[in-house]
Structures are given as C-alpha cells and as structure tokens.
Design a protein around this motif. Structure first.
Motif, PDB file in Angstrom:
ATOM      1  N   LYS A 212       0.823  -1.217   0.000  1.00  0.00           N
ATOM      2  CA  LYS A 212       0.000   0.000   0.000  1.00  0.00           C
ATOM      3  C   LYS A 212       0.856   1.266   0.000  1.00  0.00           C
ATOM      4  CE  LYS A 212      -4.058  -2.009   2.304  1.00  0.00           C
ATOM      5  NZ  LYS A 212      -4.806  -2.084   3.578  1.00  0.00           N
ATOM      6  N   LEU A 213       2.062   1.176   0.558  1.00  0.00           N
ATOM      7  CA  LEU A 213       2.948   2.340   0.605  1.00  0.00           C
ATOM      8  C   LEU A 213       3.341   2.811  -0.791  1.00  0.00           C
ATOM      9  CD1 LEU A 213       5.322   1.245   3.519  1.00  0.00           C
ATOM     10  CD2 LEU A 213       3.583   3.035   3.609  1.00  0.00           C
ATOM     11  N   LEU A 214       3.285   1.908  -1.765  1.00  0.00           N
ATOM     12  CA  LEU A 214       3.662   2.242  -3.132  1.00  0.00           C
ATOM     13  C   LEU A 214       2.670   3.207  -3.788  1.00  0.00           C
ATOM     14  CD1 LEU A 214       4.777  -1.288  -4.373  1.00  0.00           C
ATOM     15  CD2 LEU A 214       6.254   0.633  -3.780  1.00  0.00           C
ATOM     16  N   PHE A 215       1.483   3.364  -3.186  1.00  0.00           N
ATOM     17  CA  PHE A 215       0.484   4.279  -3.725  1.00  0.00           C
ATOM     18  C   PHE A 215       0.704   5.715  -3.247  1.00  0.00           C
ATOM     19  CE2 PHE A 215      -1.550   0.122  -3.999  1.00  0.00           C
ATOM     20  CZ  PHE A 215      -2.024   0.150  -5.309  1.00  0.00           C
ATOM     21  N   ASN A 216       1.685   5.885  -2.333  1.00  0.00           N
ATOM     22  CA  ASN A 216       2.050   7.227  -1.886  1.00  0.00           C
ATOM     23  C   ASN A 216       3.069   7.799  -2.877  1.00  0.00           C
ATOM     24  OD1 ASN A 216       3.597   9.354  -0.562  1.00  0.00           O
ATOM     25  ND2 ASN A 216       2.587   8.744   1.336  1.00  0.00           N
ATOM     26  N   GLN A 217       2.722   8.893  -3.556  1.00  0.00           N
ATOM     27  CA  GLN A 217       3.569   9.455  -4.610  1.00  0.00           C
ATOM     28  C   GLN A 217       4.973   9.798  -4.122  1.00  0.00           C
ATOM     29  OE1 GLN A 217       1.312  12.785  -6.275  1.00  0.00           O
ATOM     30  NE2 GLN A 217       1.151  11.681  -8.216  1.00  0.00           N
ATOM     31  N   THR A 218       5.049  10.440  -2.967  1.00  0.00           N
ATOM     32  CA  THR A 218       6.353  10.855  -2.433  1.00  0.00           C
ATOM     33  C   THR A 218       7.212   9.648  -2.104  1.00  0.00           C
ATOM     34  OG1 THR A 218       5.198  12.734  -1.417  1.00  0.00           O
ATOM     35  CG2 THR A 218       7.483  12.367  -0.764  1.00  0.00           C
ATOM     36  N   VAL A 219       6.624   8.620  -1.498  1.00  0.00           N
ATOM     37  CA  VAL A 219       7.352   7.382  -1.200  1.00  0.00           C
ATOM     38  C   VAL A 219       7.868   6.762  -2.484  1.00  0.00           C
ATOM     39  CG1 VAL A 219       7.089   4.988  -0.413  1.00  0.00           C
ATOM     40  CG2 VAL A 219       6.168   6.860   0.962  1.00  0.00           C
ATOM     41  N   LEU A 220       7.013   6.698  -3.496  1.00  0.00           N
ATOM     42  CA  LEU A 220       7.390   6.090  -4.777  1.00  0.00           C
ATOM     43  C   LEU A 220       8.558   6.835  -5.419  1.00  0.00           C
ATOM     44  CD1 LEU A 220       6.597   3.816  -6.731  1.00  0.00           C
ATOM     45  CD2 LEU A 220       5.059   5.425  -7.865  1.00  0.00           C
ATOM     46  N   ILE A 221       8.531   8.165  -5.341  1.00  0.00           N
ATOM     47  CA  ILE A 221       9.613   8.968  -5.922  1.00  0.00           C
ATOM     48  C   ILE A 221      10.936   8.698  -5.198  1.00  0.00           C
ATOM     49  CG2 ILE A 221      10.495  11.351  -6.058  1.00  0.00           C
ATOM     50  CD1 ILE A 221       7.639  12.168  -6.902  1.00  0.00           C
ATOM     51  N   ILE A 222      10.885   8.629  -3.870  1.00  0.00           N
ATOM     52  CA  ILE A 222      12.113   8.362  -3.108  1.00  0.00           C
ATOM     53  C   ILE A 222      12.649   6.956  -3.412  1.00  0.00           C
ATOM     54  CG2 ILE A 222      13.088   8.099  -0.787  1.00  0.00           C
ATOM     55  CD1 ILE A 222      11.207  10.332   0.132  1.00  0.00           C
ATOM     56  N   LEU A 223      11.740   6.006  -3.605  1.00  0.00           N
ATOM     57  CA  LEU A 223      12.172   4.649  -3.973  1.00  0.00           C
ATOM     58  C   LEU A 223      12.838   4.645  -5.349  1.00  0.00           C
ATOM     59  CD1 LEU A 223       9.164   2.424  -2.773  1.00  0.00           C
ATOM     60  CD2 LEU A 223      11.331   2.838  -1.604  1.00  0.00           C
ATOM     61  N   ILE A 224      12.322   5.457  -6.269  1.00  0.00           N
ATOM     62  CA  ILE A 224      12.931   5.574  -7.604  1.00  0.00           C
ATOM     63  C   ILE A 224      14.320   6.204  -7.494  1.00  0.00           C
ATOM     64  CG2 ILE A 224      12.745   6.739  -9.850  1.00  0.00           C
ATOM     65  CD1 ILE A 224       9.671   6.442  -9.566  1.00  0.00           C
ATOM     66  N   VAL A 225      14.463   7.191  -6.599  1.00  0.00           N
ATOM     67  CA  VAL A 225      15.777   7.825  -6.362  1.00  0.00           C
ATOM     68  C   VAL A 225      16.793   6.773  -5.900  1.00  0.00           C
ATOM     69  CG1 VAL A 225      17.044   9.440  -4.879  1.00  0.00           C
ATOM     70  CG2 VAL A 225      14.862  10.137  -5.893  1.00  0.00           C
ATOM     71  N   GLY A 226      16.379   5.921  -4.952  1.00  0.00           N
ATOM     72  CA  GLY A 226      17.254   4.849  -4.473  1.00  0.00           C
ATOM     73  C   GLY A 226      17.591   3.857  -5.574  1.00  0.00           C
ATOM     74  N   PHE A 227      16.588   3.522  -6.394  1.00  0.00           N
ATOM     75  CA  PHE A 227      16.786   2.588  -7.512  1.00  0.00           C
ATOM     76  C   PHE A 227      17.836   3.123  -8.485  1.00  0.00           C
ATOM     77  CE2 PHE A 227      15.918   1.156 -11.800  1.00  0.00           C
ATOM     78  CZ  PHE A 227      15.720  -0.222 -11.660  1.00  0.00           C
ATOM     79  N   LEU A 228      17.680   4.379  -8.912  1.00  0.00           N
ATOM     80  CA  LEU A 228      18.611   4.968  -9.883  1.00  0.00           C
ATOM     81  C   LEU A 228      20.004   5.162  -9.291  1.00  0.00           C
ATOM     82  CD1 LEU A 228      16.358   7.646 -11.648  1.00  0.00           C
ATOM     83  CD2 LEU A 228      17.149   5.469 -12.573  1.00  0.00           C
ATOM     84  N   LEU A 229      20.047   5.524  -8.007  1.00  0.00           N
ATOM     85  CA  LEU A 229      21.339   5.727  -7.343  1.00  0.00           C
ATOM     86  C   LEU A 229      22.158   4.441  -7.359  1.00  0.00           C
ATOM     87  CD1 LEU A 229      23.109   7.667  -5.596  1.00  0.00           C
ATOM     88  CD2 LEU A 229      22.008   6.653  -3.599  1.00  0.00           C
ATOM     89  N   PHE A 230      21.541   3.317  -6.984  1.00  0.00           N
ATOM     90  CA  PHE A 230      22.255   2.047  -6.937  1.00  0.00           C
ATOM     91  C   PHE A 230      22.414   1.424  -8.324  1.00  0.00           C
ATOM     92  CE2 PHE A 230      22.119   2.581  -2.525  1.00  0.00           C
ATOM     93  CZ  PHE A 230      22.922   1.633  -1.927  1.00  0.00           C
ATOM     94  N   PHE A 231      21.537   1.784  -9.257  1.00  0.00           N
ATOM     95  CA  PHE A 231      21.709   1.400 -10.658  1.00  0.00           C
ATOM     96  C   PHE A 231      23.070   1.897 -11.139  1.00  0.00           C
ATOM     97  CE2 PHE A 231      21.419   1.780 -15.192  1.00  0.00           C
ATOM     98  CZ  PHE A 231      20.489   0.859 -15.633  1.00  0.00           C
ATOM     99  N   VAL A 232      23.357   3.159 -10.825  1.00  0.00           N
ATOM    100  CA  VAL A 232      24.633   3.775 -11.222  1.00  0.00           C
ATOM    101  C   VAL A 232      25.787   3.228 -10.391  1.00  0.00           C
ATOM    102  CG1 VAL A 232      25.934   5.948 -11.260  1.00  0.00           C
ATOM    103  CG2 VAL A 232      23.563   5.882 -12.094  1.00  0.00           C
ATOM    104  N   TYR A 233      25.633   3.230  -9.064  1.00  0.00           N
ATOM    105  CA  TYR A 233      26.725   2.851  -8.158  1.00  0.00           C
ATOM    106  C   TYR A 233      27.183   1.396  -8.354  1.00  0.00           C
ATOM    107  CZ  TYR A 233      28.189   0.614  -3.772  1.00  0.00           C
ATOM    108  OH  TYR A 233      28.779  -0.201  -2.837  1.00  0.00           O
ATOM    109  N   LEU A 234      26.265   0.442  -8.219  1.00  0.00           N
ATOM    110  CA  LEU A 234      26.656  -0.963  -8.328  1.00  0.00           C
ATOM    111  C   LEU A 234      26.913  -1.375  -9.778  1.00  0.00           C
ATOM    112  CD1 LEU A 234      24.456  -2.834  -5.674  1.00  0.00           C
ATOM    113  CD2 LEU A 234      26.925  -2.490  -5.653  1.00  0.00           C
ATOM    114  N   GLY A 235      26.120  -0.823 -10.700  1.00  0.00           N
ATOM    115  CA  GLY A 235      26.335  -1.133 -12.115  1.00  0.00           C
ATOM    116  C   GLY A 235      27.697  -0.666 -12.579  1.00  0.00           C
ATOM    117  N   LEU A 236      28.038   0.572 -12.244  1.00  0.00           N
ATOM    118  CA  LEU A 236      29.337   1.137 -12.636  1.00  0.00           C
ATOM    119  C   LEU A 236      30.487   0.370 -11.995  1.00  0.00           C
ATOM    120  CD1 LEU A 236      31.036   3.366 -13.987  1.00  0.00           C
ATOM    121  CD2 LEU A 236      30.682   4.761 -11.941  1.00  0.00           C
ATOM    122  N   PHE A 237      30.351   0.056 -10.706  1.00  0.00           N
ATOM    123  CA  PHE A 237      31.450  -0.615 -10.011  1.00  0.00           C
ATOM    124  C   PHE A 237      31.694  -2.020 -10.572  1.00  0.00           C
ATOM    125  CE2 PHE A 237      33.932  -2.447  -6.607  1.00  0.00           C
ATOM    126  CZ  PHE A 237      34.742  -1.400  -6.236  1.00  0.00           C
TER     127      PHE A 237
END
Length: 404
Positions: A212-237
């Motif tokens: 249900k937390l995924l229906f909160n727009q702000t929560v979803l945006i912060i989760l996307i921020v974490g996704f993209l951050l680690f996409f770059v960090y772990l993918g690049l490394f």
C-alpha cells in the motif's frame, strides 16, 4: 548489589551479541559481492565472455534484494537463531558447491541461492538488535550493524580477489565459507533464544501494508531515487572491474582488491552527513550528495591515473552511503510508525534491484558503446535523479502544508 551485577551481565551480553551479529553481517552480506572483482577469472574457468560473467552478481544481488523483503516480516515470527543458522548453513553449502561445479548455468543458480540464503542473516539480526539492545545503546548498535554491512561489501570483494590471485577463486570461496563456519560457532553465545510468536499481525497483512505504501507518490519517488542511485553505483562498479583489467591498465585482482579499499569511505559518509544535517537542510544536503556522486562518476570514468580513479571510488562510496541516513529519515517522516519496518525493506529492495538491473543493463551499453557510453549513461541518470529528487521535495512540502 545483585541488581548491579545483573545490569553488568546484561551489558556484557549486549556487547557480545552486537559483536557476533556484526561479524556475521560482514561475512554474509559480503558473500553476495564476492564475485565482483574476479569476473575475469570466473569467465576463464567456464570459458565464457567476461561481460557474461556480470550476470553472476546481477542475479545474486537481485535474489538477495527480493529475499531480504521476504525475510523482513519473518524476523518477527521466527526465532532469530533459526533464521541465522538457516542462512549461514545455506550460504556455506552453496559456496562449497560453487567451488566444484563445471556448468556455468548451474553455477548461476548456486550463486543466486547464495543471495537467497545470505539475506536471512542481516534481516534477522537487524530486527534482533533493535529488540534486544538497551535504548541508550540502540543508536550506536544500529550504526555498527549498518557499518558492518558496508565493511562486508568492501572486505569480501578485496579478500576474495587477493586469495584468487594467490590460489584460485575456487579455493578463495572455500576459505570464505570456512570463515562463516568459524563465525557460526559463536551463535550460541552471541544470540540468545527468542520467542517471536507473540506478534498478532499476520505476515500477509505485513506484506499488504508494504504494498500500500507504493500508492504514496512521495514514497514512490524516493524509492525511484534509491533505484537509480544504486543502478549507477553498483552497475558502474561491476563494470569498472572489467574496464580496469583491460587496456590500458591490466590490473591484477590483488591490485583491484587494494583499490577497492578506497570504498571504506562509505563507513564515514553517514557520520559526516549526520553532522552536516544540523546546519544544512536535508533537501539541500541530498541534492549536494547527488551532484557529488555525478562528479565522482566523471572522475572514475575519464581518469587515466589510478590515484584519480581511487579518489573517484572514495567519493562515490562516500556520497552514495552518505545520503542513505537522509533518505531513510525522510521516508520515516512520511509513513506511520508501524510502517517503518516495511518502508525500510521496500527501500532496500529498490536499491538492490537497481544495482542488479544496473549491472546487467550497463553491461549491454559497455558491449555496444564501450566505456564512454557507460559513463555518459551514468551521468545522465544521475542528473535525472537530481530532477526527480527536486520533484519529490515539492510533493513533500505540499503534503506538509496540507497537514498543517
């Protein structure tokens, strides 16, 4: 007098428990990352292209992410000792099997299972530490647990890379498994028996609350921020390993292992941002960290000097992990107290899923557009992440105005 002795015994038990938990977290979290610096050696053993070897970490990390989310609610229902023993034993067995298999496809399955088993240990021990540590020691104890996770990533990659250079990756895996066996001997004295069956909330309702937390727009945006951050960090490394083993560097696994220690900056990153948050607003601090992540990516990507690359790695770990307390704090402000465990699990899931998918997708870019294509993609994604973060803060301010 008796009460003083009891308090002292409890403090000793608490200290022992924290130390044993930290060592287990270092080793079990680390087991997911052990392949990252030795893609070349593994690809040679199975006679595959080195870029295909990246799927080892990608699958292991993805299974770890999903499993951590699964084990989270179980940690409130199942004995901590049982979960820790289950995860440790499964990881030991998988490391042993991985050292002898001849088929790469079977090897991929085994390494994915390591992600599945390893996740139960930090999931159980984080919950155990939160429940069994005195309030006055809780911030310090949780800080040690988070630092242990970070140290586990650095330690495992470096030690396995060095042992691989000296012997072979198969022997390195067996020796790493033996370290986990030694740590498990201290489980009876470090982790006391717990009865977690007293919680009235069902596991199903816990998962539904998280969904249900995924229906909160702000929560979803912060989760996307974490996704993209680690996409770059772990993918690049992950791809940095392949890049540095080729022209013009031709680094050995041992040198890569030493270079990897630059990432120890992750341990101090959260401490620095915690201090700075007293003088700088969380929103500005988060943006500054994301901008500096982009600078670190550029430094790693376009430097031809190993010292500059090491500084780039130092900065990347420092700022990626430095902004974690800010993000977690923001999430905890948005959700209700009884949803904080669920949101933490969701955030970790999004980060590790990003790292897993990033390793795979950036590998495709590396294959088609070479190293420059990978770096350009990472820079663009970091800029997009900054824009998404700014949008998230606008939504958060709107929510706060409505509440007021």
């Amino acid at each position: 007098m008796k009460s003083t002795i009891i308090v002292e015994k409890k403090q000793e038990q608490s200290t022992t428990s924290i130390l044993v938990s930290a060592v287990l977290i270092v080793l079990l979290v680390g087991s997911v990352y052990i392949s990252q610096l030795i893609f070349q050696e593994i690809s040679t053993s199975f006679n595959i292209d080195i870029l295909n070897a990246r799927s080892i970490f990608s699958l292991s990390c993805f299974c770890y992410a999903i499993s951590f989310f699964i084990y989270g609610p179980l940690s409130d229902k199942v004995s901590t000792r049982l979960l820790v023993a289950f995860g440790s034993f499964g990881t030991i067995v998988c490391l042993g099997i991985a050292s002898f298999v001849q088929s790469f496809n079977i090897y991929l399955v085994i390494m994915s299972l390591i992600g599945f088993f390893a996740a139960s240990v930090p999931a159980a021990l984080f919950a155990y530490t939160a429940k069994n540590t005195p309030n006055e020691k809780l911030p310090q104890a949780m800080g040690i647990m988070i630092s242990a996770s970070t140290v586990g990533i650095i330690f495992s990659r470096s030690i396995v890379a060095m042992m691989t250079d000296y012997w072979s990756w198969q022997i390195a895996f067996l020796m790493y498994a033996s370290l986990i066996v030694c740590a498990c001997l201290f489980i009876p004295i470090g982790i006391k028996k717990t009865n977690n069956n007293s919680f009235h909330t069902s596991i199903t309702s816990t998962y539904l609350t998280a969904a249900k937390l995924l229906f909160n727009q702000t929560v979803l945006i912060i989760l996307i921020v974490g996704f993209l951050l680690f996409f770059v960090y772990l993918g690049l490394f992950s791809l940095l390993t392949i890049y540095l083993k080729g022209s013009p560097f031709y680094l050995s696994s041992t040198i890569l292992g030493w270079l990897n220690f630059a990432g120890i900056s992750a341990v101090i990153g959260s401490i620095i941002t915690s201090k700075l948050s007293q003088f700088i607003t969380k929103g500005n601090l988060l943006i500054i960290c994301l901008v500096l992540v982009s600078v670190s990516v550029v430094t790693i990507g376009y430097s031809t000097n190993l010292l500059c690359i090491a500084l780039g790695i130092f900065g990347l770990f420092l700022f990626v992990f430095g902004l974690q307390p800010i993000v977690i704090s923001l999430l905890n402000q948005i959700v209700l107290v009884n949803s904080r465990g669920a949101i933490s699990s969701l955030y970790l899931l999004s980060c590790l899923a990003g790292g897993s998918i990033g390793t795979y997708v950036l590998g495709i870019f590396y294959e088609n557009f070479d190293w420059d294509g990978v770096i350009f993609t990472c820079i663009i994604l970091t800029i997009i992440n900054i824009a998404i973060t700014l949008l998230g803060f606008k939504l958060l301010k709107k929510q706060q105005k409505k509440q007021n």
